[in-house]
Design a protein around this motif. Structure first.
Motif, PDB file in Angstrom:
ATOM      1  N   TYR A   1       0.818  -1.218   0.000  1.00 38.91           N
ATOM      2  CA  TYR A   1       0.000   0.000   0.000  1.00 38.91           C
ATOM      3  C   TYR A   1       0.851   1.268   0.000  1.00 38.91           C
ATOM      4  CZ  TYR A   1      -3.215  -3.646   1.519  1.00 38.91           C
ATOM      5  OH  TYR A   1      -3.926  -4.821   1.607  1.00 38.91           O
ATOM      6  N   GLU A   2       2.002   1.180  -0.668  1.00 41.50           N
ATOM      7  CA  GLU A   2       2.867   2.342  -0.878  1.00 41.50           C
ATOM      8  C   GLU A   2       3.297   2.976   0.448  1.00 41.50           C
ATOM      9  OE1 GLU A   2       1.026   4.990  -3.619  1.00 41.50           O
ATOM     10  OE2 GLU A   2       1.038   3.549  -5.269  1.00 41.50           O
ATOM     11  N   GLU A   3       3.656   2.124   1.394  1.00 43.95           N
ATOM     12  CA  GLU A   3       4.183   2.598   2.664  1.00 43.95           C
ATOM     13  C   GLU A   3       5.638   2.172   2.821  1.00 43.95           C
ATOM     14  OE1 GLU A   3       0.543   3.192   5.790  1.00 43.95           O
ATOM     15  OE2 GLU A   3       1.568   1.252   5.811  1.00 43.95           O
ATOM     16  N   VAL A   4       6.332   2.830   3.748  1.00 47.63           N
ATOM     17  CA  VAL A   4       7.723   2.519   4.047  1.00 47.63           C
ATOM     18  C   VAL A   4       7.839   2.304   5.553  1.00 47.63           C
ATOM     19  CG1 VAL A   4      10.120   3.323   3.972  1.00 47.63           C
ATOM     20  CG2 VAL A   4       8.543   3.911   2.111  1.00 47.63           C
ATOM     21  N   ARG A   5       8.527   1.240   5.950  1.00 48.68           N
ATOM     22  CA  ARG A   5       8.761   1.000   7.368  1.00 48.68           C
ATOM     23  C   ARG A   5      10.115   1.589   7.757  1.00 48.68           C
ATOM     24  NH1 ARG A   5      10.807  -3.602  10.470  1.00 48.68           N
ATOM     25  NH2 ARG A   5      10.814  -4.899   8.589  1.00 48.68           N
ATOM     26  N   LEU A   6      10.126   2.387   8.826  1.00 46.18           N
ATOM     27  CA  LEU A   6      11.335   3.015   9.337  1.00 46.18           C
ATOM     28  C   LEU A   6      11.778   2.259  10.578  1.00 46.18           C
ATOM     29  CD1 LEU A   6      10.253   6.780   9.171  1.00 46.18           C
ATOM     30  CD2 LEU A   6      11.011   5.298   7.311  1.00 46.18           C
TER      31      LEU A   6
ATOM     32  N   GLU B   1      13.734   2.556  22.639  1.00 40.41           N
ATOM     33  CA  GLU B   1      13.289   3.947  22.662  1.00 40.41           C
ATOM     34  C   GLU B   1      12.614   4.381  21.366  1.00 40.41           C
ATOM     35  OE1 GLU B   1      16.024   6.853  24.334  1.00 40.41           O
ATOM     36  OE2 GLU B   1      17.322   5.214  25.015  1.00 40.41           O
ATOM     37  N   TYR B   2      12.866   3.643  20.289  1.00 32.99           N
ATOM     38  CA  TYR B   2      12.333   4.038  18.983  1.00 32.99           C
ATOM     39  C   TYR B   2      11.647   2.839  18.339  1.00 32.99           C
ATOM     40  CZ  TYR B   2      15.607   7.924  19.636  1.00 32.99           C
ATOM     41  OH  TYR B   2      16.295   8.991  20.139  1.00 32.99           O
ATOM     42  N   SER B   3      10.333   2.845  18.344  1.00 35.07           N
ATOM     43  CA  SER B   3       9.577   1.755  17.739  1.00 35.07           C
ATOM     44  C   SER B   3       9.544   1.907  16.227  1.00 35.07           C
ATOM     45  CB  SER B   3       8.142   1.735  18.274  1.00 35.07           C
ATOM     46  OG  SER B   3       8.129   1.570  19.673  1.00 35.07           O
ATOM     47  N   ASP B   4       9.416   0.776  15.526  1.00 33.46           N
ATOM     48  CA  ASP B   4       9.244   0.832  14.081  1.00 33.46           C
ATOM     49  C   ASP B   4       7.938   1.550  13.746  1.00 33.46           C
ATOM     50  OD1 ASP B   4      11.508  -0.694  14.032  1.00 33.46           O
ATOM     51  OD2 ASP B   4      10.704  -2.234  12.709  1.00 33.46           O
ATOM     52  N   VAL B   5       7.974   2.322  12.672  1.00 36.28           N
ATOM     53  CA  VAL B   5       6.767   3.003  12.212  1.00 36.28           C
ATOM     54  C   VAL B   5       6.636   2.805  10.710  1.00 36.28           C
ATOM     55  CG1 VAL B   5       6.736   4.725  14.049  1.00 36.28           C
ATOM     56  CG2 VAL B   5       8.008   5.194  11.952  1.00 36.28           C
ATOM     57  N   CYS B   6       5.408   2.711  10.248  1.00 41.35           N
ATOM     58  CA  CYS B   6       5.124   2.649   8.820  1.00 41.35           C
ATOM     59  C   CYS B   6       4.466   3.962   8.412  1.00 41.35           C
ATOM     60  CB  CYS B   6       4.207   1.474   8.496  1.00 41.35           C
ATOM     61  SG  CYS B   6       5.005  -0.138   8.644  1.00 41.35           S
ATOM     62  N   VAL B   7       5.004   4.579   7.371  1.00 43.32           N
ATOM     63  CA  VAL B   7       4.484   5.868   6.916  1.00 43.32           C
ATOM     64  C   VAL B   7       4.260   5.809   5.407  1.00 43.32           C
ATOM     65  CG1 VAL B   7       5.665   7.120   8.757  1.00 43.32           C
ATOM     66  CG2 VAL B   7       6.787   6.835   6.536  1.00 43.32           C
ATOM     67  N   PRO B   8       3.337   6.607   4.879  1.00 39.09           N
ATOM     68  CA  PRO B   8       3.188   6.701   3.423  1.00 39.09           C
ATOM     69  C   PRO B   8       4.498   7.152   2.786  1.00 39.09           C
ATOM     70  CG  PRO B   8       1.312   7.704   4.531  1.00 39.09           C
ATOM     71  CD  PRO B   8       2.335   7.418   5.597  1.00 39.09           C
ATOM     72  N   ALA B   9       4.811   6.587   1.648  1.00 37.73           N
ATOM     73  CA  ALA B   9       6.089   6.886   0.997  1.00 37.73           C
ATOM     74  C   ALA B   9       6.262   8.368   0.698  1.00 37.73           C
ATOM     75  CB  ALA B   9       6.204   6.077  -0.291  1.00 37.73           C
ATOM     76  N   ASP B  10       5.153   9.068   0.466  1.00 35.96           N
ATOM     77  CA  ASP B  10       5.282  10.485   0.121  1.00 35.96           C
ATOM     78  C   ASP B  10       5.474  11.381   1.340  1.00 35.96           C
ATOM     79  OD1 ASP B  10       2.761  10.355   1.223  1.00 35.96           O
ATOM     80  OD2 ASP B  10       1.696  11.081  -0.548  1.00 35.96           O
ATOM     81  N   GLN B  11       5.524  10.788   2.539  1.00 38.29           N
ATOM     82  CA  GLN B  11       5.740  11.581   3.743  1.00 38.29           C
ATOM     83  C   GLN B  11       7.206  11.625   4.169  1.00 38.29           C
ATOM     84  OE1 GLN B  11       3.105  10.673   6.992  1.00 38.29           O
ATOM     85  NE2 GLN B  11       1.260  11.058   5.788  1.00 38.29           N
ATOM     86  N   ILE B  12       8.066  10.946   3.439  1.00 37.63           N
ATOM     87  CA  ILE B  12       9.501  11.032   3.709  1.00 37.63           C
ATOM     88  C   ILE B  12      10.231  11.387   2.417  1.00 37.63           C
ATOM     89  CG2 ILE B  12       9.392   9.339   5.578  1.00 37.63           C
ATOM     90  CD1 ILE B  12      10.781   7.356   3.656  1.00 37.63           C
ATOM     91  N   ILE B  13      11.370  12.005   2.586  1.00 35.49           N
ATOM     92  CA  ILE B  13      12.263  12.286   1.455  1.00 35.49           C
ATOM     93  C   ILE B  13      13.550  11.518   1.709  1.00 35.49           C
ATOM     94  CG2 ILE B  13      13.575  14.039   0.213  1.00 35.49           C
ATOM     95  CD1 ILE B  13      11.477  16.086   1.080  1.00 35.49           C
ATOM     96  N   ILE B  14      13.922  10.690   0.767  1.00 35.80           N
ATOM     97  CA  ILE B  14      15.169   9.937   0.898  1.00 35.80           C
ATOM     98  C   ILE B  14      16.291  10.787   0.314  1.00 35.80           C
ATOM     99  CG2 ILE B  14      16.409   7.827   0.289  1.00 35.80           C
ATOM    100  CD1 ILE B  14      13.715   6.421   0.049  1.00 35.80           C
ATOM    101  N   ILE B  15      17.214  11.217   1.169  1.00 31.62           N
ATOM    102  CA  ILE B  15      18.320  12.058   0.719  1.00 31.62           C
ATOM    103  C   ILE B  15      19.387  11.211   0.034  1.00 31.62           C
ATOM    104  CG2 ILE B  15      20.017  13.781   1.400  1.00 31.62           C
ATOM    105  CD1 ILE B  15      17.104  14.601   1.889  1.00 31.62           C
ATOM    106  N   GLY B  16      19.680  10.047   0.585  1.00 33.92           N
ATOM    107  CA  GLY B  16      20.688   9.169   0.000  1.00 33.92           C
ATOM    108  C   GLY B  16      20.891   7.941   0.858  1.00 33.92           C
ATOM    109  N   ARG B  17      21.662   7.000   0.333  1.00 31.43           N
ATOM    110  CA  ARG B  17      21.897   5.743   1.035  1.00 31.43           C
ATOM    111  C   ARG B  17      23.268   5.753   1.711  1.00 31.43           C
ATOM    112  NH1 ARG B  17      20.676   1.547  -2.835  1.00 31.43           N
ATOM    113  NH2 ARG B  17      22.839   1.045  -3.264  1.00 31.43           N
TER     114      ARG B  17
END
Length: 220
Positions: free
Chosen positions: A184-189, A196-212
């Motif tokens: 469903y066009e989501e990305v898991r972070l 302290e930091y749980s995994d989250v799934c967000v719509p792909a258009d809500q993040i910008i990938i700067i680089g790998r």
């Protein structure tokens, strides 16, 4: 032709038609039609930004596809190796400075230089002009990647390979996270510090990938 340049630029930054479509807010079919000359995109400036290329090159074929990065290099940064074993790349003092390297304000930021192994860059087929290095000062990736780790990021690599580590922008903040493509066009972070930091799934258009991230080192 514009259609050829769109396809060339997309392939240069290793994005799929679907990834471009998601970031442009259009269908994959629309991107397919752009690349086959059926019609032109309305917002070429947005498309140029997503593909990381010059608008004048994308629109008219003038100049280099990637003049922005070259012109933003401070004069004190020399990408000529002092010897054949090392290559100089840009080093920023914070993740925020590195994350905004493509912006118009980048040229006023003070930038140092750091050496990476030429063999590493050549083996991974990485253009040193498209590399930014910086330290990360948080505990989200501990204990695997401790506070103070220096990261090297390839700005040309923005396609998601599940389980790889990326520099991303989310909610106006820059973060280092493992990424996974989801239905469903989501990305898991994913952060290594799961206490302290749980995994989250967000719509792909809500993040910008700067680089790998292709390399990291810890100062002891």
């Amino acid at each position: 032709m514009l259609s050829d340049r769109i396809k060339q630029a997309r392939q240069l930054v290793a994005l799929s038609q679907q990834q471009v479509a998601d970031r442009m807010g259009v269908s994959k079919t629309a991107v397919f039609k752009w690349e086959n000359g059926h019609y032109e995109p309305k917002n070429l400036d947005i498309l140029a930004n997503i593909l990381g290329v010059s608008l004048s090159w994308l629109r008219e074929g003038r100049g280099s596809p990637f003049p922005t990065i070259a012109t933003l290099l401070p004069t004190e940064v020399n990408i000529v190796a002092e010897n054949q074993d090392e290559t100089q790349v840009r080093f920023y003092s914070s993740i925020e400075q590195a994350g905004t390297v493509r912006s118009k304000q980048s040229h006023i930021q003070h930038c140092k230089k750091i050496s990476l192994r030429t063999e590493l860059l050549e083996r991974k087929k990485i253009n040193p002009h498209m590399v930014v290095c910086f330290p990360v000062n948080d505990n989200s990736m501990e204990p695997i990647i401790p506070h103070g780790t220096i990261f090297a990021v390839d700005l040309n690599r923005t396609n998601i390979i599940d389980g790889n580590v990326y520099l991303i922008k989310q909610n106006h903040q820059y973060r280092i996270r493992k990424l996974y493509s989801m239905p469903y066009e989501e990305v898991r972070l994913h952060a290594f510090n799961t206490k302290e930091y749980s995994d989250v799934c967000v719509p792909a258009d809500q993040i910008i990938i700067i680089g790998r991230v292709f390399y990291y080192a810890v100062e002891l």
